[in-house]
Motif scaffolding. Structure first.
Motif, PDB file in Angstrom:
ATOM      1  N   ASP A 134     -16.953 -11.804  14.064  1.00 56.35           N
ATOM      2  CA  ASP A 134     -17.147 -11.328  15.431  1.00 56.35           C
ATOM      3  C   ASP A 134     -16.906  -9.830  15.486  1.00 56.35           C
ATOM      4  OD1 ASP A 134     -14.337 -10.907  15.596  1.00 56.35           O
ATOM      5  OD2 ASP A 134     -14.055 -12.979  16.206  1.00 56.35           O
ATOM      6  N   GLU A 135     -17.182  -9.255  16.648  1.00 51.47           N
ATOM      7  CA  GLU A 135     -17.055  -7.812  16.797  1.00 51.47           C
ATOM      8  C   GLU A 135     -15.604  -7.354  16.695  1.00 51.47           C
ATOM      9  OE1 GLU A 135     -17.324  -9.594  20.985  1.00 51.47           O
ATOM     10  OE2 GLU A 135     -18.271  -9.898  19.018  1.00 51.47           O
ATOM     11  N   MET A 136     -14.659  -8.227  17.051  1.00 55.01           N
ATOM     12  CA  MET A 136     -13.257  -7.803  16.996  1.00 55.01           C
ATOM     13  C   MET A 136     -12.799  -7.580  15.560  1.00 55.01           C
ATOM     14  SD  MET A 136     -11.328  -9.445  20.183  1.00 55.01           S
ATOM     15  CE  MET A 136     -12.115  -9.404  21.796  1.00 55.01           C
ATOM     16  N   ALA A 137     -13.210  -8.456  14.658  1.00 50.76           N
ATOM     17  CA  ALA A 137     -12.903  -8.236  13.246  1.00 50.76           C
ATOM     18  C   ALA A 137     -13.615  -6.984  12.735  1.00 50.76           C
ATOM     19  CB  ALA A 137     -13.311  -9.456  12.426  1.00 50.76           C
ATOM     20  N   TRP A 138     -14.801  -6.722  13.265  1.00 51.30           N
ATOM     21  CA  TRP A 138     -15.526  -5.504  12.880  1.00 51.30           C
ATOM     22  C   TRP A 138     -14.801  -4.266  13.389  1.00 51.30           C
ATOM     23  CZ3 TRP A 138     -18.449  -1.847  15.791  1.00 51.30           C
ATOM     24  CH2 TRP A 138     -19.254  -1.003  15.018  1.00 51.30           C
ATOM     25  N   PHE A 139     -14.237  -4.331  14.600  1.00 52.68           N
ATOM     26  CA  PHE A 139     -13.443  -3.203  15.108  1.00 52.68           C
ATOM     27  C   PHE A 139     -12.318  -2.859  14.134  1.00 52.68           C
ATOM     28  CE2 PHE A 139     -14.308  -4.688  19.755  1.00 52.68           C
ATOM     29  CZ  PHE A 139     -15.600  -4.193  19.683  1.00 52.68           C
ATOM     30  N   GLU A 140     -11.640  -3.880  13.615  1.00 52.08           N
ATOM     31  CA  GLU A 140     -10.553  -3.655  12.659  1.00 52.08           C
ATOM     32  C   GLU A 140     -11.066  -2.896  11.440  1.00 52.08           C
ATOM     33  OE1 GLU A 140      -8.925  -7.384  11.539  1.00 52.08           O
ATOM     34  OE2 GLU A 140      -8.394  -7.986  13.589  1.00 52.08           O
ATOM     35  N   THR A 141     -12.245  -3.290  10.965  1.00 54.18           N
ATOM     36  CA  THR A 141     -12.823  -2.653   9.774  1.00 54.18           C
ATOM     37  C   THR A 141     -13.144  -1.190  10.039  1.00 54.18           C
ATOM     38  OG1 THR A 141     -13.771  -4.772   9.087  1.00 54.18           O
ATOM     39  CG2 THR A 141     -14.701  -2.783   8.098  1.00 54.18           C
ATOM     40  N   VAL A 142     -13.732  -0.913  11.196  1.00 52.05           N
ATOM     41  CA  VAL A 142     -14.120   0.467  11.515  1.00 52.05           C
ATOM     42  C   VAL A 142     -12.884   1.334  11.734  1.00 52.05           C
ATOM     43  CG1 VAL A 142     -15.348   1.941  13.152  1.00 52.05           C
ATOM     44  CG2 VAL A 142     -16.327  -0.257  12.494  1.00 52.05           C
ATOM     45  N   LEU A 143     -11.909   0.834  12.468  1.00 55.08           N
ATOM     46  CA  LEU A 143     -10.695   1.614  12.725  1.00 55.08           C
ATOM     47  C   LEU A 143      -9.902   1.827  11.438  1.00 55.08           C
ATOM     48  CD1 LEU A 143      -9.535   0.000  16.093  1.00 55.08           C
ATOM     49  CD2 LEU A 143     -10.320   2.351  15.775  1.00 55.08           C
ATOM     50  N   ASP A 144      -9.784   0.777  10.625  1.00 51.65           N
ATOM     51  CA  ASP A 144      -9.144   0.862   9.312  1.00 51.65           C
ATOM     52  C   ASP A 144      -7.800   1.578   9.381  1.00 51.65           C
ATOM     53  OD1 ASP A 144      -8.920   0.501   6.556  1.00 51.65           O
ATOM     54  OD2 ASP A 144      -9.918   2.401   6.080  1.00 51.65           O
ATOM     55  N   ASP A 145      -6.982   1.155  10.369  1.00 51.69           N
ATOM     56  CA  ASP A 145      -5.682   1.815  10.533  1.00 51.69           C
ATOM     57  C   ASP A 145      -4.516   0.833  10.487  1.00 51.69           C
ATOM     58  OD1 ASP A 145      -6.023   0.495  12.930  1.00 51.69           O
ATOM     59  OD2 ASP A 145      -6.067   2.288  14.183  1.00 51.69           O
ATOM     60  N   GLY A 146      -4.806  -0.376   9.991  1.00 50.17           N
ATOM     61  CA  GLY A 146      -3.753  -1.368   9.865  1.00 50.17           C
ATOM     62  C   GLY A 146      -3.524  -2.221  11.084  1.00 50.17           C
ATOM     63  N   THR A 147      -4.198  -1.923  12.202  1.00 47.19           N
ATOM     64  CA  THR A 147      -4.029  -2.747  13.400  1.00 47.19           C
ATOM     65  C   THR A 147      -4.969  -3.942  13.334  1.00 47.19           C
ATOM     66  OG1 THR A 147      -5.627  -1.386  14.644  1.00 47.19           O
ATOM     67  CG2 THR A 147      -3.284  -0.814  14.824  1.00 47.19           C
ATOM     68  N   ALA A 148      -4.557  -5.033  13.990  1.00 50.53           N
ATOM     69  CA  ALA A 148      -5.342  -6.268  13.965  1.00 50.53           C
ATOM     70  C   ALA A 148      -5.612  -6.723  15.395  1.00 50.53           C
ATOM     71  CB  ALA A 148      -4.597  -7.360  13.201  1.00 50.53           C
ATOM     72  N   ALA A 149      -6.809  -7.225  15.620  1.00 49.71           N
ATOM     73  CA  ALA A 149      -7.225  -7.619  16.966  1.00 49.71           C
ATOM     74  C   ALA A 149      -6.964  -9.091  17.226  1.00 49.71           C
ATOM     75  CB  ALA A 149      -8.711  -7.321  17.164  1.00 49.71           C
ATOM     76  N   THR A 150      -6.571  -9.401  18.429  1.00 49.83           N
ATOM     77  CA  THR A 150      -6.575 -10.765  18.918  1.00 49.83           C
ATOM     78  C   THR A 150      -7.218 -10.756  20.295  1.00 49.83           C
ATOM     79  OG1 THR A 150      -5.242 -12.727  19.387  1.00 49.83           O
ATOM     80  CG2 THR A 150      -4.288 -10.601  19.978  1.00 49.83           C
ATOM     81  N   ALA A 284      -9.713  -6.872  23.425  1.00 48.42           N
ATOM     82  CA  ALA A 284      -9.213  -6.893  22.056  1.00 48.42           C
ATOM     83  C   ALA A 284      -7.821  -6.298  22.074  1.00 48.42           C
ATOM     84  CB  ALA A 284     -10.138  -6.097  21.138  1.00 48.42           C
ATOM     85  N   GLY A 285      -6.810  -7.166  22.024  1.00 52.35           N
ATOM     86  CA  GLY A 285      -5.435  -6.698  22.004  1.00 52.35           C
ATOM     87  C   GLY A 285      -4.957  -6.490  20.584  1.00 52.35           C
ATOM     88  N   GLY A 286      -3.959  -5.654  20.426  1.00 48.88           N
ATOM     89  CA  GLY A 286      -3.380  -5.416  19.113  1.00 48.88           C
ATOM     90  C   GLY A 286      -3.982  -4.269  18.347  1.00 48.88           C
ATOM     91  N   LEU A 287      -5.138  -3.753  18.782  1.00 50.22           N
ATOM     92  CA  LEU A 287      -5.762  -2.603  18.129  1.00 50.22           C
ATOM     93  C   LEU A 287      -5.076  -1.319  18.573  1.00 50.22           C
ATOM     94  CD1 LEU A 287      -9.533  -3.537  18.546  1.00 50.22           C
ATOM     95  CD2 LEU A 287      -8.169  -3.718  16.451  1.00 50.22           C
ATOM     96  N   SER A 288      -5.381  -0.246  17.882  1.00 47.12           N
ATOM     97  CA  SER A 288      -4.810   1.051  18.246  1.00 47.12           C
ATOM     98  C   SER A 288      -5.462   1.635  19.488  1.00 47.12           C
ATOM     99  CB  SER A 288      -4.952   2.034  17.076  1.00 47.12           C
ATOM    100  OG  SER A 288      -6.300   2.117  16.650  1.00 47.12           O
ATOM    101  N   VAL A 289      -6.539   1.030  19.965  1.00 46.06           N
ATOM    102  CA  VAL A 289      -7.182   1.437  21.218  1.00 46.06           C
ATOM    103  C   VAL A 289      -7.555   0.175  21.984  1.00 46.06           C
ATOM    104  CG1 VAL A 289      -9.474   1.577  20.136  1.00 46.06           C
ATOM    105  CG2 VAL A 289      -9.039   2.794  22.278  1.00 46.06           C
ATOM    106  N   PRO A 290      -7.301   0.102  23.300  1.00 51.06           N
ATOM    107  CA  PRO A 290      -7.713  -1.067  24.074  1.00 51.06           C
ATOM    108  C   PRO A 290      -9.239  -1.112  24.196  1.00 51.06           C
ATOM    109  CG  PRO A 290      -6.073   0.261  25.254  1.00 51.06           C
ATOM    110  CD  PRO A 290      -6.553   1.080  24.109  1.00 51.06           C
ATOM    111  N   VAL A 291      -9.811  -2.287  23.965  1.00 52.10           N
ATOM    112  CA  VAL A 291     -11.254  -2.471  24.051  1.00 52.10           C
ATOM    113  C   VAL A 291     -11.525  -3.654  24.972  1.00 52.10           C
ATOM    114  CG1 VAL A 291     -13.406  -2.783  22.787  1.00 52.10           C
ATOM    115  CG2 VAL A 291     -11.476  -1.636  21.670  1.00 52.10           C
ATOM    116  N   CYS A 292     -12.266  -3.423  26.059  1.00 52.05           N
ATOM    117  CA  CYS A 292     -12.502  -4.444  27.075  1.00 52.05           C
ATOM    118  C   CYS A 292     -13.990  -4.705  27.253  1.00 52.05           C
ATOM    119  CB  CYS A 292     -11.914  -4.008  28.416  1.00 52.05           C
ATOM    120  SG  CYS A 292     -10.143  -3.670  28.396  1.00 52.05           S
TER     121      CYS A 292
END
Length: 335
Positions: A134-150, A284-292
Motif C-alpha cells: 500500500d501507499e503507506m509502506a511506500w511512504f516509509e520507503t521514500v522517507l527512509d528515515d526509520g519511521t514506520a506508518a500505521t 498515516a500515523g508514526g511517520l516523520s510527517v503527518p499524511v492525511c
C-alpha cells in the motif's frame, strides 16, 4: 500568514478520479486558504482542469509568500499530456506517485508540516511500479528515515488504530504480538492527545468471537492482547479490553471511548465507514510527517459530474491543519 501558520502540501491524487475536483472545491473557499500556507504539488494544466471540473475559480501563484496557494510545478514528471478519466492507468499512478514523492521530499527538507492527498487507486499505483502492499509502506520507503506508518481512521467523534493492516486475514493472528499491540496503543493515545484530548480513553478489540470465550475460540486474548492492555495501563495509557468487536463500537458510539485499537483492517473499517463514510479521514500515523486523506476512494463513476460529497476531504484538510499546526509549534519551540 504568520510564522506559526502550518504549511500544508496538497496532492490531487489519481488524475482519473474525483481528487482534482475535491481539491479545487476545497480551495475555492477563502476560509480554507486562510487556515494554512498551501502548496499545490502538480502543474498548471491539472490545476486549471480541476477548477473546470469543480466549476470554481481562485487565485494562485507560482511564487511563495504571496498569501495565495503556491503551485509547486512538477510538470517535468507528467507522463502524458492528458490522462484517461474514470479508469486505473499506469500513467495516472506515475503522476500521483511523482507528486507524492515531491511532497515527501519537501517534508524531509523541513519545508512543510503535513500532507493531504486526494484519493489514490492502488491498481494504478501498482501498474506504475509500486511494489509495496500500500501507499503507506511506500511512504516509509521514500522517507527512509526509520519511521514506520500505521493507518489511523478518524471521525470527529472517534479515532481507530490498527495492530495489523493490509495483510491476508489468514495471517492476522500470526502478526499480532505483545510489543505491536503496546506500540500501536501508545501511538493511538499520542494522536488523540494531539487532537486536544488530554486523557483519551482507549478501548481495545479482541481478535476472536466473544473475546475468545475464555480460550474456547482462541487464546490470543489471554496470551497476547490482555497482557498488552495491562502494559499500556502500566505506561499510563487509559486502556481497557479486550472487548468483543461486535459490541465495542456500540460503547464508543455512546461515548465510552475516544479511540479504539482494532486487530485487523475490516474490524475497524466496517464500523467507521458505517458511522461516517462521508466524514472519515485516514491518516498515516508514526511517520516523520503527518499524511492525511479522505477515507473513500477515487469514485470513478462520479468523475465530471460534480456529484461527489466533499465532507471527508474537508475533514482530512482540517485534521492536517490541526496536527500540522501542533507539529510546527513544537518545531519552533525547540529551534
Amino acid at each position: 500568514m504568520t510564522e506559526n501558520t502550518p504549511r500544508i502540501a496538497l496532492i490531487f491524487g489519481d488524475p482519473a478520479g474525483v481528487g482534482p475536483e475535491l481539491v479545487a472545491r476545497q480551495l475555492a473557499t477563502p476560509e480554507t486558504r486562510g487556515r494554512a500556507e498551501i502548496f499545490l504539488i502538480s502543474d498548471e494544466q491539472e490545476l486549471t482542469d480541476a477548477m473546470t471540473d469543480a466549476g470554481v475559480d481562485f487565485a494562485w501563484s507560482p511564487e511563495r509568500g504571496t498569501g495565495l496557494p503556491t503551485l509547486v510545478d512538477n510538470s517535468a514528471h507528467r507522463p502524458v499530456d492528458r490522462f484517461e478519466r474514470g479508469v486505473a492507468t499506469r500513467e495516472g499512478g506515475q503522476w500521483a506517485m511523482s507528486n507524492l514523492r515531491r511532497a515527501l521530499e519537501m517534508a524531509k527538507a523541513g519545508e512543510i508540516d503535513a500532507i493531504v492527498f486526494a484519493p489514490l487507486n492502488k491498481t494504478s499505483l501498482h501498474l506504475a511500479g509500486m511494489t509495496e502492499n500500500d501507499e503507506m509502506a511506500w511512504f516509509e520507503t521514500v522517507l527512509d528515515d526509520g519511521t514506520a506508518a500505521t493507518e489511523l481512521n478518524i471521525l470527529p467523534e472517534l479515532v481507530t488504530g490498527r495492530v495489523t493492516s493490509h495483510v491476508p486475514l489468514s495471517q492476522v493472528a500470526d502478526n499480532i504480538s505483545f510489543d505491536l499491540v503496546v506500540e500501536r496503543g501508545q501511538l493511538l493515545e499520542e494522536v488523540l492527545k494531539g487532537r486536544g484530548i488530554a486523557n483519551p480513553r482507549i478501548g481495545v478489540c479482541a481478535l476472536n468471537p466473544h473475546a475468545g470465550e475464555n480460550g474456547t475460540f482462541g487464546r490470543e486474548e489471554i496470551d497476547v492482547i490482555a497482557p498488552a492492555v495491562e502494559e499500556l495501563k502500566n505506561r499510563g495509557v487509559d486502556a481497557a479490553g479486550p472487548f468483543p468487536s461486535d459490541t465495542i463500537f456500540i460503547h464508543a458510539r455512546d461515548g465510552a471511548f475516544d479511540g479504539i485499537l482494532t486487530m485487523y483492517h475490516d474490524q475497524g473499517q466496517i464500523a467507521v465507514k458505517l458511522l461516517g463514510f462521508d466524514r472519515g479521514v485516514t491518516m498515516a500515523g508514526g511517520l516523520s510527517v503527518p499524511v492525511c486523506t479522505p477515507a473513500h476512494g477515487t469514485a470513478f463513476p462520479l468523475v465530471g459530474r460534480r456529484a461527489v460529497n466533499t465532507g471527508a476531504y474537508e475533514n482530512a484538510f482540517s485534521v492536517a491543519v490541526g496536527v500540522g499546526a501542533r507539529r510546527r509549534a513544537a518545531t519552533l519551540a525547540t529551534s
